[in-house]
Design a protein around this motif. Sequence first.
Motif, PDB file in Angstrom:
ATOM      1  N   MET A 103       0.811  -1.212   0.000  1.00 51.99           N
ATOM      2  CA  MET A 103       0.000   0.000   0.000  1.00 51.99           C
ATOM      3  C   MET A 103       0.847   1.266   0.000  1.00 51.99           C
ATOM      4  O   MET A 103       0.335   2.341  -0.340  1.00 51.99           O
ATOM      5  N   GLY A 105      -0.789   3.266  -2.660  1.00 47.78           N
ATOM      6  CA  GLY A 105      -1.352   4.458  -2.041  1.00 47.78           C
ATOM      7  C   GLY A 105      -0.791   5.735  -2.632  1.00 47.78           C
ATOM      8  O   GLY A 105      -1.517   6.714  -2.833  1.00 47.78           O
ATOM      9  N   GLU A 112      -2.416   6.263  -5.948  1.00 51.58           N
ATOM     10  CA  GLU A 112      -3.821   6.644  -5.783  1.00 51.58           C
ATOM     11  C   GLU A 112      -3.955   8.084  -5.294  1.00 51.58           C
ATOM     12  O   GLU A 112      -4.794   8.852  -5.785  1.00 51.58           O
ATOM     13  N   LYS A 113      -3.117   8.498  -4.358  1.00 47.28           N
ATOM     14  CA  LYS A 113      -3.220   9.833  -3.785  1.00 47.28           C
ATOM     15  C   LYS A 113      -2.851  10.936  -4.767  1.00 47.28           C
ATOM     16  O   LYS A 113      -3.403  12.044  -4.705  1.00 47.28           O
ATOM     17  N   ALA A 151      -6.767   0.063  -6.718  1.00 51.81           N
ATOM     18  CA  ALA A 151      -7.051   1.261  -5.923  1.00 51.81           C
ATOM     19  C   ALA A 151      -7.782   0.928  -4.635  1.00 51.81           C
ATOM     20  O   ALA A 151      -8.220   1.824  -3.916  1.00 51.81           O
ATOM     21  N   TYR A 172       2.493  11.622   0.891  1.00 49.78           N
ATOM     22  CA  TYR A 172       1.391  10.885   0.272  1.00 49.78           C
ATOM     23  C   TYR A 172       1.343   9.447   0.788  1.00 49.78           C
ATOM     24  O   TYR A 172       0.259   8.877   0.994  1.00 49.78           O
ATOM     25  N   MET A 173       2.509   8.839   0.992  1.00 50.57           N
ATOM     26  CA  MET A 173       2.544   7.481   1.535  1.00 50.57           C
ATOM     27  C   MET A 173       1.954   7.441   2.943  1.00 50.57           C
ATOM     28  O   MET A 173       1.209   6.533   3.303  1.00 50.57           O
ATOM     29  N   ASP A 233      -0.246   9.505   4.123  1.00 49.61           N
ATOM     30  CA  ASP A 233      -1.684   9.692   3.987  1.00 49.61           C
ATOM     31  C   ASP A 233      -2.380   8.374   3.627  1.00 49.61           C
ATOM     32  O   ASP A 233      -3.462   8.072   4.130  1.00 49.61           O
ATOM     33  N   SER A 234      -1.736   7.596   2.762  1.00 49.51           N
ATOM     34  CA  SER A 234      -2.332   6.313   2.372  1.00 49.51           C
ATOM     35  C   SER A 234      -2.344   5.331   3.536  1.00 49.51           C
ATOM     36  O   SER A 234      -3.232   4.486   3.645  1.00 49.51           O
ATOM     37  N   MET A 235      -1.352   5.423   4.415  1.00 47.21           N
ATOM     38  CA  MET A 235      -1.313   4.536   5.571  1.00 47.21           C
ATOM     39  C   MET A 235      -2.442   4.824   6.559  1.00 47.21           C
ATOM     40  O   MET A 235      -2.883   3.938   7.298  1.00 47.21           O
ATOM     41  N   ASP A 243      -5.425   5.252   5.786  1.00 43.33           N
ATOM     42  CA  ASP A 243      -6.552   4.439   5.343  1.00 43.33           C
ATOM     43  C   ASP A 243      -6.427   2.988   5.787  1.00 43.33           C
ATOM     44  O   ASP A 243      -7.402   2.229   5.715  1.00 43.33           O
ATOM     45  N   MET A 244      -5.224   2.583   6.227  1.00 44.90           N
ATOM     46  CA  MET A 244      -4.986   1.207   6.640  1.00 44.90           C
ATOM     47  C   MET A 244      -5.138   1.005   8.141  1.00 44.90           C
ATOM     48  O   MET A 244      -4.933  -0.086   8.649  1.00 44.90           O
TER      49      MET A 244
END
Length: 512
Positions: free
Chosen positions: A104, A108, A111-112, A146, A340-341, A343-345, A347-348
């Motif tokens: 991710m 991620g 996606e971001k 995604a 950004y990474m 931010d994607s985390m 979501d996890m």
Amino acid sequence: MAQPNLQTEQKSHPTTFLDKLLGRVEAIGNKLPDPFILFVCLALIIVVASVAINSMGVTVVHPGTNKTLPIKSLLSHQGIQYILTSMLTNFTEFKPLGLVLAMMLGVGLAEKVGLLELAIKKTILNAPKALITYAIIFTGILANLAADAAFVIVPPLAAMIFYTVGRHPLAGLAAGFAGVGSGFTANFIISGTDGLLSGISTEAAKTIDPSAAVSPAANWYFMAASVFVLTVIGAIVTEKIVEPRLGNYKGKKRNDFGEISETEAKGLKNSIVATCIYVAVLAVFLFWPNSPLRNEDGGIVPSPFLNGIIPITLLFFVVVGSVYGITVGKIKSSRDVPAYMTDSMKDMASYIVLIFAAAQFIAYFNWTNIGTWIAVEGADALKALNLTGLPVVVGFVFLTVVLSLLIFSGSAQWALEAPIFIPLFMLLGYNPGFIQAAYRIADSSTNVITPLNPYMIVILAFMKEYEPKAGLGTIISLMLPYTLAFLGIWIVMLLIFAVFGIPLGPGVYMYL
């Protein structure tokens, strides 16, 4: 199957057998606790069961070592020490955790910065009118890269495109939802789903064979082939069943989609160039004489390449995501990439919390030897009933279908099923990668009809943009043909792969 009543008020009480059945499923499912609490409860059940079974002096002969193993109590002196000293390692060493989080980081990022959303939009908008349905299903299936974001990108976009070309928008919404939901597990590229499920499968398989390992690529060939098959089947269902039942749309369009800017188009073009360069470099390293990516005999099955498929895929998304982000101006400095990474985390977070509880349950299940005991006894029972061929695998598929209506999270459900069924089927000679594939087709097919899917409400909101009187029954009645068609063709595919000895992934066949 009843015709969706889109022009009249929804009835307040279910009248058909299907309505009553689905209502009952929803009521039962709503009574289940949150998956985290469910695993905590299951862990407590294992504690109590270990004490009870241990008190009866039950033992089991391990099929791999021929050693006689007792069922150990978690409330014994040794058991209490194990609970306290292993809690952190059960979590941190749980194989799926690192696989998915690492994956991710790359997905991620892509996606971001907007690359995945743009690629989805570009694919659908550029399709010829005659192939729009196929493009939507195809894009929806691939959009699982995604993750959950695909549920809020593809279906509404598909509905708007159908409306624009003079077709019923709800048929487009249904097609997009089917591709994203029922086709969720299929893809050309190794995804986070592959890493997550294979990690759980590996943990379960080790109870029978400590050296067992299920690669993230275990179902690669099967799932790649599924993309094409499901695309065709999904388009046929849309155009021959769903759309004719809806008739002509007479409502008003409620929203629109923007044009792709020149900068976005340039960014997508640069990311495609980066993809070609990355694949070319990887191919050179892979096929170079004495490549470090191949095994000692020069083969690929097994090899460092397959073992390292998650890092290789991670790096791919980092490269193409960064190229796109820099081109469109979303990445202006090196600080933006880890931002950004990060931010994607976020979501996890819910996944990490769930894994903590699931890891404890699986560890307790394995440590007490209850898992091995159930597997051995279950395998012996199936052999006594002469249920050791493909019918028992098909039976497992339908059992998973039923459970999927009550548990939406595929990873949570597999964490429940794998510790029991992977060892059981291994004792019958089946490859754990094959059983994992059987699980995946059942779980994925039902994503669009289970009332417990949290995105049902999101899809319903999109649907109301075109048909204000639509309800949950409207969604389920529209999506049920996709579930039945996808599940049916997937079972046929699984049987074909099994009967004709076609590998589901590198070195993965029906039997060990």
